[in-house]
Design a protein around this motif. Structure first.
Motif, PDB file in Angstrom:
ATOM      1  N   TRP A  67       0.863  -1.187   0.000  1.00  0.00           N
ATOM      2  CA  TRP A  67       0.000   0.000   0.000  1.00  0.00           C
ATOM      3  C   TRP A  67       0.896   1.233   0.000  1.00  0.00           C
ATOM      4  CZ3 TRP A  67      -2.532   1.765   5.216  1.00  0.00           C
ATOM      5  CH2 TRP A  67      -3.196   2.990   5.028  1.00  0.00           C
ATOM      6  N   CYS A  69       0.637   4.833   0.741  1.00  0.00           N
ATOM      7  CA  CYS A  69      -0.229   5.822   1.387  1.00  0.00           C
ATOM      8  C   CYS A  69       0.287   7.223   1.051  1.00  0.00           C
ATOM      9  CB  CYS A  69      -0.243   5.599   2.899  1.00  0.00           C
ATOM     10  SG  CYS A  69      -1.247   6.787   3.802  1.00  0.00           S
ATOM     11  N   ARG A 126     -10.213   2.945   6.556  1.00  0.00           N
ATOM     12  CA  ARG A 126      -9.106   2.184   7.146  1.00  0.00           C
ATOM     13  C   ARG A 126      -9.028   0.790   6.509  1.00  0.00           C
ATOM     14  NH1 ARG A 126      -8.863   4.063  13.445  1.00  0.00           N
ATOM     15  NH2 ARG A 126      -9.504   6.218  13.074  1.00  0.00           N
ATOM     16  N   PRO A 127      -7.843   0.351   6.114  1.00  0.00           N
ATOM     17  CA  PRO A 127      -7.710  -0.984   5.530  1.00  0.00           C
ATOM     18  C   PRO A 127      -8.116  -2.066   6.518  1.00  0.00           C
ATOM     19  CG  PRO A 127      -5.738   0.338   5.161  1.00  0.00           C
ATOM     20  CD  PRO A 127      -6.564   1.080   6.157  1.00  0.00           C
ATOM     21  N   ALA A 128      -8.476  -3.203   5.992  1.00  0.00           N
ATOM     22  CA  ALA A 128      -8.818  -4.339   6.848  1.00  0.00           C
ATOM     23  C   ALA A 128      -7.601  -4.765   7.662  1.00  0.00           C
ATOM     24  CB  ALA A 128      -9.312  -5.497   5.987  1.00  0.00           C
ATOM     25  N   PRO A 129      -7.791  -5.314   8.857  1.00  0.00           N
ATOM     26  CA  PRO A 129      -6.653  -5.762   9.672  1.00  0.00           C
ATOM     27  C   PRO A 129      -5.786  -6.778   8.919  1.00  0.00           C
ATOM     28  CG  PRO A 129      -8.663  -5.731  10.982  1.00  0.00           C
ATOM     29  CD  PRO A 129      -9.077  -5.488   9.564  1.00  0.00           C
ATOM     30  N   SER A 131      -3.910  -6.701   6.300  1.00  0.00           N
ATOM     31  CA  SER A 131      -4.146  -6.824   4.861  1.00  0.00           C
ATOM     32  C   SER A 131      -2.923  -6.488   4.015  1.00  0.00           C
ATOM     33  CB  SER A 131      -5.316  -5.927   4.445  1.00  0.00           C
ATOM     34  OG  SER A 131      -5.123  -4.594   4.877  1.00  0.00           O
ATOM     35  N   TYR A 132      -1.857  -5.944   4.626  1.00  0.00           N
ATOM     36  CA  TYR A 132      -0.671  -5.552   3.861  1.00  0.00           C
ATOM     37  C   TYR A 132       0.617  -6.086   4.494  1.00  0.00           C
ATOM     38  CZ  TYR A 132      -3.549  -2.345   1.149  1.00  0.00           C
ATOM     39  OH  TYR A 132      -4.501  -1.816   0.316  1.00  0.00           O
ATOM     40  N   ILE A 153      -3.180   2.876  12.697  1.00  0.00           N
ATOM     41  CA  ILE A 153      -3.832   2.308  11.512  1.00  0.00           C
ATOM     42  C   ILE A 153      -2.817   1.492  10.713  1.00  0.00           C
ATOM     43  CG2 ILE A 153      -4.891   2.884   9.288  1.00  0.00           C
ATOM     44  CD1 ILE A 153      -6.166   5.313  10.707  1.00  0.00           C
ATOM     45  N   ASN A 156      -2.166  -1.807  12.550  1.00  0.00           N
ATOM     46  CA  ASN A 156      -3.301  -2.716  12.465  1.00  0.00           C
ATOM     47  C   ASN A 156      -3.441  -3.326  11.081  1.00  0.00           C
ATOM     48  OD1 ASN A 156      -5.815  -3.847  13.686  1.00  0.00           O
ATOM     49  ND2 ASN A 156      -6.800  -2.619  12.101  1.00  0.00           N
ATOM     50  N   SER A 157      -3.072  -2.572  10.053  1.00  0.00           N
ATOM     51  CA  SER A 157      -3.264  -3.053   8.675  1.00  0.00           C
ATOM     52  C   SER A 157      -2.111  -3.914   8.174  1.00  0.00           C
ATOM     53  CB  SER A 157      -3.486  -1.875   7.730  1.00  0.00           C
ATOM     54  OG  SER A 157      -2.360  -1.023   7.714  1.00  0.00           O
TER      55      SER A 157
END
Length: 278
Positions: A67, A69, A126-129, A131-132, A153, A156-157
């Motif tokens: 990701w 950002c 917010r991205p899903a937990p 996920s990256y 965030i 968590n992601s």
């Protein structure tokens, strides 16, 4: 047939050709401006892209999710796409619409479908937990506020062992600190109106920080910054390039930044580092 990997140097040459087509990008990427600063700007661009290459191209493994950002014009995502790596970028920049035009240009050199992009606010979507695997923040960290919420965030992601690859300005650089103080004083956090989202957004007002400050913030939010990943870039000012070889200046910069001290801490403009989720 698998395409060979594209080097930072090859990508830069193709970017120069693109700027002749997409002229609206020239004020941002100033490579077609003053010839006197061309080598200075090229060195800085390539230093940062080589850092991306090291941690995201050489360090890539199949299935890795990335990701970007604050992807802006999508240059980093396009570079990764040229190397067969999928990336999702998010941005709040007004030039978001330019991204599709850029993908049309770069499609002749690689698979631009690997780069997807959305216009969205980090705190709204917010991205899903977990996920990256990697998050890129290039010239973005100093805009994220509240910063602790943003880093939470990120944590968590990311999956276990996930990393935040950061390309920033050095908040201790004496010249940049003076320029920014003249520009915005101590008003480091402001609210702006986003026309596309139709809402106010809190944003860091060029709120650059030192390595020590980033270490404290990332540690507070569940990350470790690897000492081996820390890199300072752009020590020599443009006038040095008038009478010196650009590659030699780059070699000298690398030697200086390799040794901790006052010059590295206060005279380098750029700061790169990788923060890994604990």
């Amino acid at each position: 047939m698998t395409r060979p990997k594209m080097s930072p140097e090859q990508f830069f040459e193709l970017l120069l050709k693109e700027l002749e087509v997409h002229t609206e990008m020239q004020p941002y990427y100033k490579f077609l401006g003053k010839r006197s600063s061309w080598h200075f700007r090229r060195n800085y661009f390539l230093q940062r892209l080589r850092y991306i290459h090291k941690y995201l191209v050489e360090g890539h493994r199949p299935g890795m999710t990335i990701w970007d950002c604050g992807c802006g014009y999508g240059t980093t995502c396009l570079y990764l796409a040229m190397n067969g790596i999928a990336t999702h970028g998010t941005t709040l920049e007004f030039y978001y619409e330019t991204v599709q035009k850029r993908k049309e240009y770069w499609a002749q050199y690689g698979d631009t479908s690997l780069f997807t992009c959305t216009y969205e606010n980090l705190f709204d979507n917010r991205p899903a937990p977990a996920s990256y695997d990697r998050i890129i923040v290039q010239d973005t960290l100093h805009h994220l506020e509240p910063i602790n919420d943003a880093l939470q965030i990120f944590n968590n992601s990311l999956r276990p062992g996930g990393q935040v690859v950061s390309i920033e300005e050095n908040g201790n650089n004496i010249i940049q600190r003076a320029k920014l103080y003249k520009y915005r004083g101590n008003k480091r956090i402001i609210t702006i109106w986003d026309e596309k989202l139709q809402k106010d957004i809190l944003i860091g007002n060029e709120n650059i920080r030192s390595l020590a400050s980033w270490q404290q913030l990332f540690a507070k939010n569940g990350f470790d910054i690897s000492d081996a990943s820390v890199q300072y870039v752009r020590y020599y000012l443009p006038f040095y390039y008038r009478h010196s070889d650009a590659e030699e200046l780059l070699r000298q910069e690398e030697k200086i930044q390799a040794s901790p001290g006052m010059r590295r801490e206060y005279l380098f403009f750029g700061l790169n580092f990788v923060a890994e989720k604990k």
